[in-house]
Motif scaffolding. Structure first.
Motif, short mmCIF file in Angstrom:
data_model
loop_
_atom_site.label_atom_id
_atom_site.label_comp_id
_atom_site.label_asym_id
_atom_site.label_seq_id
_atom_site.Cartn_x
_atom_site.Cartn_y
_atom_site.Cartn_z
N GLU A 433 0.84 -1.20 0.00
CA GLU A 433 0.00 0.00 0.00
C GLU A 433 0.87 1.24 0.00
N LEU A 434 0.50 2.20 -0.84
CA LEU A 434 1.16 3.50 -0.88
C LEU A 434 0.11 4.58 -0.66
N GLY A 435 0.37 5.50 0.27
CA GLY A 435 -0.59 6.54 0.60
C GLY A 435 -0.24 7.87 -0.04
N TYR A 436 -1.26 8.59 -0.53
CA TYR A 436 -1.06 9.89 -1.18
C TYR A 436 -2.04 10.90 -0.59
N ARG A 437 -1.52 12.00 -0.01
CA ARG A 437 -2.36 13.12 0.39
C ARG A 437 -2.19 14.21 -0.67
N ILE A 438 -3.25 14.47 -1.41
CA ILE A 438 -3.11 15.31 -2.60
C ILE A 438 -3.71 16.69 -2.37
#
Length: 526
Positions: A433-438
């Motif tokens: 899993e890779l998390g992105y806060r955009i």
């Protein structure tokens, strides 16, 4: 404007020159064996189906064995693989020659031993094709592949012509005996100029089945390679009619014997050699799709002419044009496939090209031979010409192009792995899993960008891929993919290319200031 290297530039490398020459000798022997077996089948049985079945016996092993052989070439010692296959080929060729010389070689034994020889050739071909260009700089690969194609097609001219002369004067057995010598020449060259060893790796080696799946997964999720494989399969399936029915054309259209059949094949090989001298320049000027389209039109016309015309000089001239068209198309497909595959899968890409082209060729040969027996020679060739022309419709949905340097150059992973205890290589499946806060308001653009990562994750090893939105934090998205085992995941990380990392850079441009991309790994327990 960059200067295109001369077609003869690769021959300045002594190792390439030696391997190229021995390959040419081997190709001559193979061409002699195929011609002699096909004509012997005509003499023994008079059946166009059994004569065409010789081509199936030669090329069907490629369909069955080329991909596993490609896995072995990518993961094991290529010199040992090639040498072992050549030694077995010497034994099978010697037995075939002995049986025919002693008068014990019937249709079944000839077909069986030709099939065994085809199996040996299938095992060594991916390793040889990927290693013969090792001494050549990458920018000269297209020229090297074209020079190899010239040697192969020159052998198609020399081999059958020589075989026709030997067959007419001494019989098929001595033709088969000569192939034993040509195989020994190839074996000696591999001993003198062994393939370059694979780069050392701390990763666990791929196993045969897993490596096969990796090769198939790569081809399916690489649009550029998939297009080339589909196009070469369509071209080869239709074009196999002319090659498979050449002995019947010689016998029924020209009332010729073994020498006439050998001359027909010699004309096709000569045309291929002549166009090989200029095909690189033509590709650079007109592009890959234009070359293949022209080849389809010319080859269709040649099949129609062979179907309905009985004037010898017209047919011989048409065969030269047909050989030129075949060479132009097949060398274009081969060059594009090898240039589009990174090192870790290049032998498998070669193998898949072989499976697509020669597998279709083998099955097409049997099919067109049966059609000729059931209907007529003219009907079979006419139908094949129409099918070849219909292949032009594939150009729009599946365009051809060469892979760029950054698309095949492997890159270092973004981050090091941080796990408390590294699992057993066979443990899995593994979820990543890779998390992105955009940034606010960038959802659609972010999703369009990250969707492009799906192909390269799946191509390099992922069996599942999806992007999720965090319902508790609308600006946060999670990319999740699953790999079959920890070893497969380590291989996937090592396969990322410079082009893949450029896509990931585009995705990271949507991150909020100061945000990174945290990565989590999960191993299945139940």
């Amino acid at each position: 404007m960059p200067v295109t290297p001369s077609i003869w530039s690769p021959l300045r490398q002594p190792a390439f020159r030696g391997l190229w020459f021995s390959g040419a000798v081997f190709f001559i022997g193979s061409g002699m064996q195929s011609m002699a077996a096909a004509w012997l089948m005509v003499e023994l049985t008079g059946s166009s189906f059994l004569a065409a079945l010789v081509q199936t016996a030669v090329f069907l092993p490629m369909f069955l064995l080329a991909l596993p052989a490609g896995v072995l070439a990518d993961t094991t010692d290529r010199q040992r693989l090639i040498s072992g296959a050549l030694i077995a080929l010497v034994g099978a060729s010697f037995l075939l020659a002995a049986l025919v010389l002693l008068g014990w070689g019937g249709p079944a034994s000839v077909l069986f031993l030709v099939f065994v020889c085809g199996c040996c050739t299938a095992v060594l071909t991916p390793a040889w094709n990927s290693s013969v260009i090792d001494p050549v700089p990458r920018e000269e690969w297209a020229q090297a592949i074209t020079v190899i194609s010239i040697a192969y097609n020159a052998a198609r001219a020399i081999g059958p012509t020589l075989a026709g002369l030997v067959f007419a004067r001494l019989g098929a057995g001595w033709v088969f005996a000569f192939t034993v010598i040509t195989t020994v020449v190839m074996w000696q060259s591999i001993r003198r100029w062994p393939p370059r060893p694979h780069p050392p790796s701390r990763l666990p080696p791929e196993r045969l089945w897993g490596g096969t799946l990796s090769g198939l997964r790569f081809a399916w999720h690489s649009r550029i390679v998939l297009a080339q494989l589909v196009r070469v399969m369509a071209y080869s399936a239709a074009g196999s009619a002319l090659w498979a029915l050449l002995p019947v054309i010689a016998q029924r259209q020209l009332n010729a014997g073994a020498e006439g059949f050998g001359l027909l094949m010699g004309c096709m090989g000569s045309g291929a050699v002549l166009v090989g001298l200029v095909v690189g320049t033509l590709r650079a000027r007109f592009g890959l799709d234009a070359i293949v389209a022209a080849a389809c039109v010319v080859f269709s016309a040649v099949m129609l002419l062979a179907a309905w015309v009985q004037t010898p000089w017209l047919i011989y001239g048409a065969m030269m044009c047909g050989g030129a068209a075949w060479m132009a198309a097949m060398s274009t497909f081969n060059s594009a496939t090898q240039a589009s595959a990174p090192p870790w899968v290049r032998s498998r890409a070669v193998a898949l090209h072989i499976v697509a082209s020669l597998g279709a060729f083998a099955m097409g040969s049997a099919f067109w031979g049966a059609v000729s027996d059931v209907t007529s020679l003219s009907a079979a060739l006419s139908a094949a010409a129409v099918l070849m022309a219909a292949g032009l419709l594939l150009a729009r949905p599946m365009p051809l192009r060469m892979g760029e340097q950054h698309e095949v150059t492997q890159a270092q992973p973004w981050e090091d792995l941080f796990v408390a205890a590294e699992p057993n290589p066979e443990a899995g499946p593994v979820a990543v899993e890779l998390g992105y806060r955009i940034l606010a308001g960038q959802d659609r653009a972010f999703l369009d960008a990250i969707a492009q990562l799906k192909a390269h994750r799946r191509r390099d090893g992922a069996t599942f891929w999806r992007v999720y939105k965090d319902l508790g934090e609308p600006s946060r998205y999670v990319e999740r993919f699953i790999v079959s085992s920890w070893a497969d995941y380590l291989h996937q990380r090592a396969r990322s290319t410079v082009a893949d990392q450029a896509l990931e850079t585009e995705v990271r441009q949507f991150l909020q200031p100061g945000e990174g991309v945290p990565m989590s790994h999960y191993i299945a327990e139940r």
